[in-house]
Design an enzyme around this catalytic site. Sequence first.
Site, PDB file in Angstrom:
ATOM      1  N   HIS A  38      17.232  32.217 -29.256  1.00 43.97           N
ATOM      2  CA  HIS A  38      18.258  31.501 -30.133  1.00 43.97           C
ATOM      3  C   HIS A  38      19.828  31.979 -30.202  1.00 43.97           C
ATOM      4  O   HIS A  38      20.531  31.028 -30.274  1.00 43.97           O
ATOM      5  CB  HIS A  38      18.219  32.791 -31.373  1.00 43.97           C
ATOM      6  CG  HIS A  38      16.951  33.246 -31.591  1.00 43.97           C
ATOM      7  ND1 HIS A  38      16.417  33.843 -31.732  1.00 43.97           N
ATOM      8  CD2 HIS A  38      16.217  31.845 -32.598  1.00 43.97           C
ATOM      9  CE1 HIS A  38      15.338  33.812 -31.900  1.00 43.97           C
ATOM     10  NE2 HIS A  38      15.199  32.561 -32.561  1.00 43.97           N
ATOM     11  N   GLU A 149      13.747  23.011 -28.836  1.00 42.42           N
ATOM     12  CA  GLU A 149      12.926  22.651 -29.082  1.00 42.42           C
ATOM     13  C   GLU A 149      11.338  22.738 -29.242  1.00 42.42           C
ATOM     14  O   GLU A 149      10.282  22.152 -28.969  1.00 42.42           O
ATOM     15  CB  GLU A 149      12.859  21.600 -28.035  1.00 42.42           C
ATOM     16  CG  GLU A 149      14.563  20.409 -27.950  1.00 42.42           C
ATOM     17  CD  GLU A 149      14.609  19.475 -26.838  1.00 42.42           C
ATOM     18  OE1 GLU A 149      13.415  19.384 -25.932  1.00 42.42           O
ATOM     19  OE2 GLU A 149      15.206  18.165 -26.915  1.00 42.42           O
ATOM     20  N   GLN A 154       8.726  20.356 -35.653  1.00 40.62           N
ATOM     21  CA  GLN A 154      10.020  21.203 -36.902  1.00 40.62           C
ATOM     22  C   GLN A 154      11.350  20.183 -37.253  1.00 40.62           C
ATOM     23  O   GLN A 154      12.107  19.664 -37.727  1.00 40.62           O
ATOM     24  CB  GLN A 154      10.382  23.080 -37.162  1.00 40.62           C
ATOM     25  CG  GLN A 154      11.283  22.872 -37.084  1.00 40.62           C
ATOM     26  CD  GLN A 154      11.691  24.492 -37.630  1.00 40.62           C
ATOM     27  OE1 GLN A 154      11.167  25.618 -38.426  1.00 40.62           O
ATOM     28  NE2 GLN A 154      12.688  25.070 -36.651  1.00 40.62           N
ATOM     29  N   SER A 187      10.366  35.049 -31.146  1.00 37.73           N
ATOM     30  CA  SER A 187      10.318  36.298 -31.889  1.00 37.73           C
ATOM     31  C   SER A 187       8.809  36.644 -32.048  1.00 37.73           C
ATOM     32  O   SER A 187       8.904  37.745 -31.940  1.00 37.73           O
ATOM     33  CB  SER A 187      10.741  36.492 -33.702  1.00 37.73           C
ATOM     34  OG  SER A 187      11.833  35.560 -33.166  1.00 37.73           O
TER      35      SER A 187
END
Length: 282
Positions: A38, A149, A154, A187
């Site tokens: 992130h 990526e 998504q 995560s």
Amino acid sequence: MTEVIRSAAELREKVAGWKRAGALVGVVPTMGALHDGHLSLARAARKQSDRVIVTIFVNPMQFNNPEDLKKYPRDEAHDLALLEADGVDVLFAPGPEEVYPDGFASKVTVSGVSEPMEGSFRPGHFDGVATVVTKLFGMTQAGRAFFGEKDWQQVQVVQRLVRDLNIPTRIIPCPTIRESDGLAMSSRNVRLTEEERQMAPALHRAMTTAVDAIRGGAVTEAALAAAREAILSAGYSSVEYLDLRDAETLAPVTAPDQPARLLAAAMLGEVRLIDNIAVDPR
């Protein structure tokens, strides 16, 4: 210092002021539990934007498993400290009632690229992604949005969304960030037991071996079958999919004579891990 904003109206007022001053606004949509993957997106946003917003919203609409939603890691204080260290301007952390107020009755569906793989194993997931991303783009009014990526499908869904709906936000895909042993940062990795964490890199190893074999001229089906066997032998309980797909359309590919991706999802204990690797044309 990173400012925390929870109201869409307050955020839009802030962004309007930035834009009046000529600033280009970048956004990094996340569900929190931030890690170096992130943060790499936030750094990319800082390099390519004048102002950076990171959003944290654990979106209930994209979870088809209520237990998975309940177990999703959350630590806003820790996330905020990381964002402040990286010089992010705003953390936008709305509550569910801000994103989906009483009477909310709309849904955004992206056909085609959303349907295989994740779309098949997680019904409704990409409707949730497309809906919340559309809302976040409207709330932030960002000119650029940065996505990892690692979630390749998504990224293709969001790319199609902004093209189809003429949303004036440029999508910037950023490379997958990996641990030293090759495991893609996620995560969900914190939910792995110590033993499972040692097993986890087998997914990427098997995929890399398969890609090398395909690039070397091996029959795709044979290379993928060997990779599935290697993943299961390493301790994974199941391989939901291991597919070679066109990089943009996500149509099945048998011989990579155009840019392709090898994409996978597999279960390790109670944790579902995904990954993908680029496969260049032969």
